[in-house]
Design a protein around this motif. Sequence first.
Motif, PDB file in Angstrom:
ATOM      1  N   MET A  32      43.439  40.690  43.087  1.00 11.55           N
ATOM      2  CA  MET A  32      42.184  41.228  43.617  1.00 11.55           C
ATOM      3  C   MET A  32      42.215  42.751  43.655  1.00 11.55           C
ATOM      4  SD  MET A  32      40.886  38.676  46.678  1.00 11.55           S
ATOM      5  CE  MET A  32      42.450  38.268  47.465  1.00 11.55           C
ATOM      6  N   LYS A  33      43.334  43.287  44.107  1.00 14.64           N
ATOM      7  CA  LYS A  33      43.461  44.738  44.240  1.00 14.64           C
ATOM      8  C   LYS A  33      43.423  45.417  42.866  1.00 14.64           C
ATOM      9  CE  LYS A  33      46.269  47.895  47.031  1.00 14.64           C
ATOM     10  NZ  LYS A  33      47.464  47.987  47.909  1.00 14.64           N
ATOM     11  N   GLU A  34      44.112  44.854  41.902  1.00 18.57           N
ATOM     12  CA  GLU A  34      44.128  45.437  40.555  1.00 18.57           C
ATOM     13  C   GLU A  34      42.730  45.424  39.941  1.00 18.57           C
ATOM     14  OE1 GLU A  34      47.109  43.181  38.509  1.00 18.57           O
ATOM     15  OE2 GLU A  34      48.752  44.491  39.180  1.00 18.57           O
ATOM     16  N   GLU A  35      42.004  44.336  40.152  1.00 18.11           N
ATOM     17  CA  GLU A  35      40.653  44.256  39.593  1.00 18.11           C
ATOM     18  C   GLU A  35      39.728  45.283  40.250  1.00 18.11           C
ATOM     19  OE1 GLU A  35      37.610  43.456  37.202  1.00 18.11           O
ATOM     20  OE2 GLU A  35      39.665  42.721  36.950  1.00 18.11           O
ATOM     21  N   ILE A  36      39.874  45.466  41.551  1.00 22.33           N
ATOM     22  CA  ILE A  36      39.052  46.450  42.261  1.00 22.33           C
ATOM     23  C   ILE A  36      39.325  47.856  41.730  1.00 22.33           C
ATOM     24  CG2 ILE A  36      39.019  47.701  44.475  1.00 22.33           C
ATOM     25  CD1 ILE A  36      36.941  45.479  44.281  1.00 22.33           C
ATOM     26  N   PHE A  37      40.583  48.173  41.444  1.00 25.40           N
ATOM     27  CA  PHE A  37      40.879  49.509  40.916  1.00 25.40           C
ATOM     28  C   PHE A  37      40.329  49.688  39.508  1.00 25.40           C
ATOM     29  CE2 PHE A  37      43.896  49.844  44.469  1.00 25.40           C
ATOM     30  CZ  PHE A  37      43.564  51.116  44.906  1.00 25.40           C
ATOM     31  N   ARG A  38      40.245  48.598  38.743  1.00 22.45           N
ATOM     32  CA  ARG A  38      39.584  48.682  37.437  1.00 22.45           C
ATOM     33  C   ARG A  38      38.091  48.975  37.620  1.00 22.45           C
ATOM     34  NH1 ARG A  38      43.605  44.934  35.611  1.00 22.45           N
ATOM     35  NH2 ARG A  38      42.515  43.131  36.480  1.00 22.45           N
ATOM     36  N   ILE A  39      37.487  48.299  38.593  1.00 20.96           N
ATOM     37  CA  ILE A  39      36.063  48.531  38.872  1.00 20.96           C
ATOM     38  C   ILE A  39      35.838  49.970  39.330  1.00 20.96           C
ATOM     39  CG2 ILE A  39      34.196  47.914  40.474  1.00 20.96           C
ATOM     40  CD1 ILE A  39      35.256  45.018  40.341  1.00 20.96           C
ATOM     41  N   LEU A  40      36.764  50.491  40.132  1.00 17.55           N
ATOM     42  CA  LEU A  40      36.631  51.865  40.620  1.00 17.55           C
ATOM     43  C   LEU A  40      36.707  52.878  39.474  1.00 17.55           C
ATOM     44  CD1 LEU A  40      38.761  51.872  43.904  1.00 17.55           C
ATOM     45  CD2 LEU A  40      36.280  52.139  43.716  1.00 17.55           C
ATOM     46  N   GLN A  41      37.531  52.589  38.486  1.00 18.34           N
ATOM     47  CA  GLN A  41      37.654  53.522  37.362  1.00 18.34           C
ATOM     48  C   GLN A  41      36.347  53.644  36.599  1.00 18.34           C
ATOM     49  OE1 GLN A  41      40.321  55.531  37.044  1.00 18.34           O
ATOM     50  NE2 GLN A  41      40.885  54.443  38.927  1.00 18.34           N
ATOM     51  N   ASP A  42      35.544  52.565  36.594  1.00 15.04           N
ATOM     52  CA  ASP A  42      34.260  52.577  35.882  1.00 15.04           C
ATOM     53  C   ASP A  42      33.087  52.813  36.827  1.00 15.04           C
ATOM     54  OD1 ASP A  42      35.589  51.969  33.498  1.00 15.04           O
ATOM     55  OD2 ASP A  42      35.477  49.814  33.875  1.00 15.04           O
ATOM     56  N   MET A  43      33.389  53.262  38.040  1.00 11.15           N
ATOM     57  CA  MET A  43      32.364  53.401  39.068  1.00 11.15           C
ATOM     58  C   MET A  43      31.251  54.355  38.654  1.00 11.15           C
ATOM     59  SD  MET A  43      32.932  54.444  43.072  1.00 11.15           S
ATOM     60  CE  MET A  43      33.855  55.950  42.686  1.00 11.15           C
ATOM     61  N   ASP A  44      30.028  53.881  38.798  1.00 11.94           N
ATOM     62  CA  ASP A  44      28.848  54.708  38.556  1.00 11.94           C
ATOM     63  C   ASP A  44      28.339  55.189  39.912  1.00 11.94           C
ATOM     64  OD1 ASP A  44      26.616  55.900  37.452  1.00 11.94           O
ATOM     65  OD2 ASP A  44      25.440  54.054  37.512  1.00 11.94           O
ATOM     66  N   VAL A  45      28.508  56.466  40.189  1.00 18.95           N
ATOM     67  CA  VAL A  45      28.118  57.002  41.491  1.00 18.95           C
ATOM     68  C   VAL A  45      26.605  57.162  41.530  1.00 18.95           C
ATOM     69  CG1 VAL A  45      28.399  58.891  43.133  1.00 18.95           C
ATOM     70  CG2 VAL A  45      30.314  58.178  41.697  1.00 18.95           C
ATOM     71  N   PRO A  46      25.939  56.561  42.512  1.00 17.46           N
ATOM     72  CA  PRO A  46      24.475  56.607  42.545  1.00 17.46           C
ATOM     73  C   PRO A  46      23.939  58.029  42.708  1.00 17.46           C
ATOM     74  CG  PRO A  46      25.356  55.724  44.600  1.00 17.46           C
ATOM     75  CD  PRO A  46      26.502  55.807  43.642  1.00 17.46           C
TER      76      PRO A  46
END
Length: 291
Positions: A32-46
Amino acid sequence: MALVTEEQIQKFREDGFLVLEGLFSHEECKAMKEEIFRILQDMDVPLHCRTEFSTQQEEQLRAQGSADYFLSSGDKIRFFFEKGVFSDKGDFLVAREKSVNKIGHALHAHVPIFKRITHSPKIQEVSGRLGLVKPVIAQSMYIFKQPNIGGEVTPHQDATFLHTQPLGKITGFWIAVEDATEQNGCLWFIPGSHRAGISRRMVRTPPGTIPCTEFIGKEQDYNDDRFVPVPVTKGSLVLIHGEVVHKSELNISPNSRHAFSFHVMESENSTWSPENWLQPTTELPFPLLYT
C-alpha cells in the motif's frame, strides 16, 4: 479460526470501536505504501493550491475551486494538503511527499492494491461477523499524518459527515499502514459514546454557495479525560462505529503515521442522505463490499 470472536463483537457494540491486531501483513502494508508513493510522484497539484491570489474576486475563485475540488472528489483520486506547505506563489515549502494530508476519496475503485484490501476475504469475514448484510463502500482515504506537522483531527462522529436514515448504518475500517503511537497521532475514543446519537450534521449548501457545506446543530464539548488512546501496530484494523466520538492529536514526532481508511454503509433498509457532501455518481455508484 475466526478473525473476530463473538466476545470481540460484543465489545465493539459496547465501546463503539474495536482493535483487531495484525489483521494485515507487513507485506500488504508495504505494498500500500509503495503504491501511494507512486501516486505521489504523479501528483497533479490542483490550480487552487498553485495560484497566487491577491484580489477579493480571485480569493472567491480560489475558494470556489477548492469547494468544487472537494465536492467532486467522491469518485476520483484527489490530493488534500497540510496547512502551510505552499508559498503564496503556490510553490512547495516542503518536499512534495511530505505535503499531503490525505488522498481521497475513491482509492478503493481506481487503485488495484486498495481495491484488493477493501474487498479482501478478511474484511468480508469481519463485516459478516458484524452482521452487515448488504454493505456498500462510500469512500476511502489514505491518511499521512506527516512527521512534525501532521494536523490534529478534532473530536467528531463520522455520521456527522456521512448521514443515513436510520442512524447506526455507517462503519469505518481504519488500517494502520504504520505503527500508530501516542507520539505520532494515534486514534483516541470515548468508549460508549455511540449510544447518544449525533448533535450536528454537515450538509451541502445551495450550488455556487461559499462555503459549499455548513453545519446544522453544534458539536458537544467533550472532557479530555473521557478519551482513551488506542495505539496500534502496523497491519492492525480498527473498527469505528459511525456515531462513536473519536479524535487524533498533532503528530509531534519525527515519524509519519500512515493509515488506509474506508467507510461502508449497510444499505439494507437504510437510505443515504441527499444532503451529504459525498454522493454516489453515475460513474461510480457505491460498490457492494461483498464480491
